[in-house]
Design a protein around this motif. Structure first.
Motif, short mmCIF file in Angstrom:
data_model
loop_
_atom_site.label_atom_id
_atom_site.label_comp_id
_atom_site.label_asym_id
_atom_site.label_seq_id
_atom_site.Cartn_x
_atom_site.Cartn_y
_atom_site.Cartn_z
N THR A 126 0.86 -1.18 0.00
CA THR A 126 0.00 0.00 0.00
C THR A 126 0.90 1.24 0.00
N GLU A 127 0.64 2.17 -0.91
CA GLU A 127 1.38 3.42 -0.89
C GLU A 127 0.87 4.29 0.25
N VAL A 128 1.80 4.81 1.04
CA VAL A 128 1.41 5.62 2.19
C VAL A 128 2.54 6.60 2.48
N ASP A 129 2.18 7.83 2.80
CA ASP A 129 3.20 8.81 3.18
C ASP A 129 3.76 8.43 4.55
N PRO A 130 5.06 8.60 4.75
CA PRO A 130 5.65 8.25 6.04
C PRO A 130 4.97 8.89 7.24
N ALA A 131 4.39 10.07 7.06
CA ALA A 131 3.72 10.73 8.18
C ALA A 131 2.52 9.94 8.69
N ALA A 132 1.96 9.04 7.86
CA ALA A 132 0.78 8.26 8.26
C ALA A 132 1.13 6.84 8.67
N VAL A 133 2.40 6.48 8.62
CA VAL A 133 2.79 5.09 8.86
C VAL A 133 2.56 4.66 10.30
N ALA A 134 2.93 5.47 11.26
CA ALA A 134 2.83 5.06 12.67
C ALA A 134 1.41 4.67 13.03
N ALA A 135 0.45 5.49 12.65
CA ALA A 135 -0.95 5.19 12.96
C ALA A 135 -1.39 3.90 12.28
N ALA A 136 -0.94 3.68 11.03
CA ALA A 136 -1.33 2.46 10.31
C ALA A 136 -0.72 1.22 10.95
N LEU A 137 0.51 1.33 11.43
CA LEU A 137 1.13 0.20 12.11
C LEU A 137 0.41 -0.11 13.42
N ARG A 138 0.16 0.91 14.22
CA ARG A 138 -0.51 0.69 15.50
C ARG A 138 -1.92 0.14 15.31
N ALA A 139 -2.58 0.55 14.23
CA ALA A 139 -3.94 0.07 13.95
C ALA A 139 -3.95 -1.34 13.38
N GLY A 140 -2.78 -1.88 13.06
CA GLY A 140 -2.72 -3.21 12.48
C GLY A 140 -3.00 -3.25 11.00
N GLU A 141 -3.03 -2.09 10.34
CA GLU A 141 -3.27 -2.05 8.89
C GLU A 141 -2.02 -2.42 8.10
N LEU A 142 -0.85 -2.22 8.70
CA LEU A 142 0.42 -2.57 8.08
C LEU A 142 1.24 -3.40 9.06
N ASP A 143 2.12 -4.25 8.50
CA ASP A 143 3.06 -5.02 9.32
C ASP A 143 4.45 -4.42 9.31
N VAL A 144 4.82 -3.81 8.20
CA VAL A 144 6.13 -3.20 8.04
C VAL A 144 5.99 -2.11 6.98
N ALA A 145 6.81 -1.08 7.08
CA ALA A 145 6.68 0.03 6.12
C ALA A 145 8.02 0.70 5.93
N LEU A 146 8.18 1.31 4.77
CA LEU A 146 9.34 2.14 4.50
C LEU A 146 9.00 3.57 4.89
N VAL A 147 9.85 4.17 5.69
CA VAL A 147 9.68 5.56 6.08
C VAL A 147 10.98 6.30 5.78
N HIS A 148 10.88 7.61 5.64
CA HIS A 148 12.11 8.37 5.38
C HIS A 148 12.15 9.62 6.26
N GLU A 149 13.32 10.17 6.35
CA GLU A 149 13.51 11.44 7.03
C GLU A 149 14.53 12.25 6.23
N TYR A 150 14.45 13.55 6.36
CA TYR A 150 15.38 14.46 5.69
C TYR A 150 16.28 15.12 6.72
N ASP A 151 17.41 15.64 6.24
CA ASP A 151 18.30 16.36 7.15
C ASP A 151 17.56 17.47 7.90
N LEU A 152 16.68 18.18 7.19
CA LEU A 152 15.98 19.31 7.79
C LEU A 152 14.68 18.90 8.47
N VAL A 153 14.28 17.63 8.31
CA VAL A 153 13.05 17.14 8.94
C VAL A 153 13.36 15.78 9.58
N PRO A 154 14.07 15.77 10.71
CA PRO A 154 14.38 14.49 11.36
C PRO A 154 13.12 13.82 11.88
N ALA A 155 13.15 12.50 11.90
CA ALA A 155 11.99 11.74 12.37
C ALA A 155 11.85 11.84 13.88
#
Length: 299
Positions: A126-155
């Motif tokens: 499923t395509e998902v923006d990294p900003a929405a990944v945490a909620a999807a994981l906690r809700a059980g909608e995803l098992d694993v996901a790729l997330v990213h962070e930028y130098d100017l926007v640390p996770a």
């Protein structure tokens, strides 16, 4: 005995702040969430919630219970991982989240590698923006996901979510009709991702760091479309390496910047040792291009 499903609702309420937001995140009705939380309070025997307008605040007892809930859910994930190890072979669904440029450039090769090693796994992306990944994981909608962070926007750390070390690191480019710096584009129209995404935050902060607030003309998430707009003079943009797959269109110059985007795998806390999660992470490692820090062919 405290019901684990109701504890999950309390944990989500601590993160989201309103019953309506919890209901939306977990695909429940607000009334169902309220009823389950009331039942949890009866089980606990002490007040867990106090209403302040439309928001619901947790009492000290509620906050303490959320801390215990995080530990309980992590142990349950660990138990699930151990049970999965006891089974013969990997099988069943594996729900994967990925942001669009990784879905196009990295995930297909990883899925092919995963299928070759573990044909019983049914990967579902499923395509998902990294900003929405945490909620999807906690809700059980995803098992694993790729997330990213930028130098100017640390996770920021997310309760209930764990991440790996960076799987790969990409350079960032200024895409424009001619070479230059970000500061030199202060008067140009800008093409940015949708507000609320990490890509939008990154571009906005890069411009602010260069001393100006950008004039945004277009809001586009797909980097291929972004480059096409740059090519016809519709603005300038910041693009990561994966977004430049196949090279820029004619007339577009990519100027490498001293900025990077780092990609990690995210999963529920306690699930790092789950064999399916580990298998997908291993498959990703094996297909990352050498220029992004992946394995090099030594033949």
């Amino acid at each position: 005995m405290l019901d684990v499903r109701r504890l999950r609702l309390l944990r989500e309420l601590a993160h989201h702040g309103t019953i309506a937001a919890v209901a939306e995140a977990l695909a429940f009705s607000p009334s169902a969430v309220s009823q389950q939380l009331s039942a949890l309070e009866r089980e606990a025997g002490v007040p867990l919630l106090e209403r302040t307008g439309r928001r619901v605040a947790l009492t000290p007892a509620g906050l303490n219970l959320v801390r215990h809930t995080e530990a309980v859910l992590e142990r349950l994930e660990q138990a699930s991982s151990e049970l999965a190890h006891a089974r013969q072979g990997l099988a069943g669904p594996l729900r994967i989240g990925a942001y669009p440029s990784a879905t196009r450039a990295i995930v297909p090769a990883a899925l092919a590698e995963l299928a070759a090693r573990h044909p019983g796994l049914e990967a579902m992306v499923t395509e998902v923006d990294p900003a929405a990944v945490a909620a999807a994981l906690r809700a059980g909608e995803l098992d694993v996901a790729l997330v990213h962070e930028y130098d100017l926007v640390p996770a920021e750390p997310e309760p209930g979510v764990a991440v790996t070390r960076p799987l790969f690191t990409e350079p960032m480019y200024l895409a424009a009709r001619g070479a230059g710096t970000v500061a030199e584009q202060s008067g140009a129209p800008w093409i940015m991702a949708q507000p609320g995404t990490l890509c939008h935050q990154m571009a906005l902060r890069a411009c602010q760091a260069a001393g100006f607030t950008p004039r945004v003309r277009h809001q586009v998430d797909d980097f291929g479309t972004v480059l096409a707009l740059v090519a016809v003079g519709q603005g300038v943009a910041l693009v990561p390496h994966l977004g430049t797959a196949g090279g820029p269109p004619p007339g577009v110059t990519l100027t490498r910047l001293p900025m990077y985007r780092r990609t990690r795998a995210a999963f529920r806390a306690g699930a790092a040792a789950h064999p399916a999660v580990a298998a997908f992470t291993a498959a990703l490692h094996s297909v990352v291009p050498a220029e992004l820090g992946g394995p090099r062919d030594t033949r």
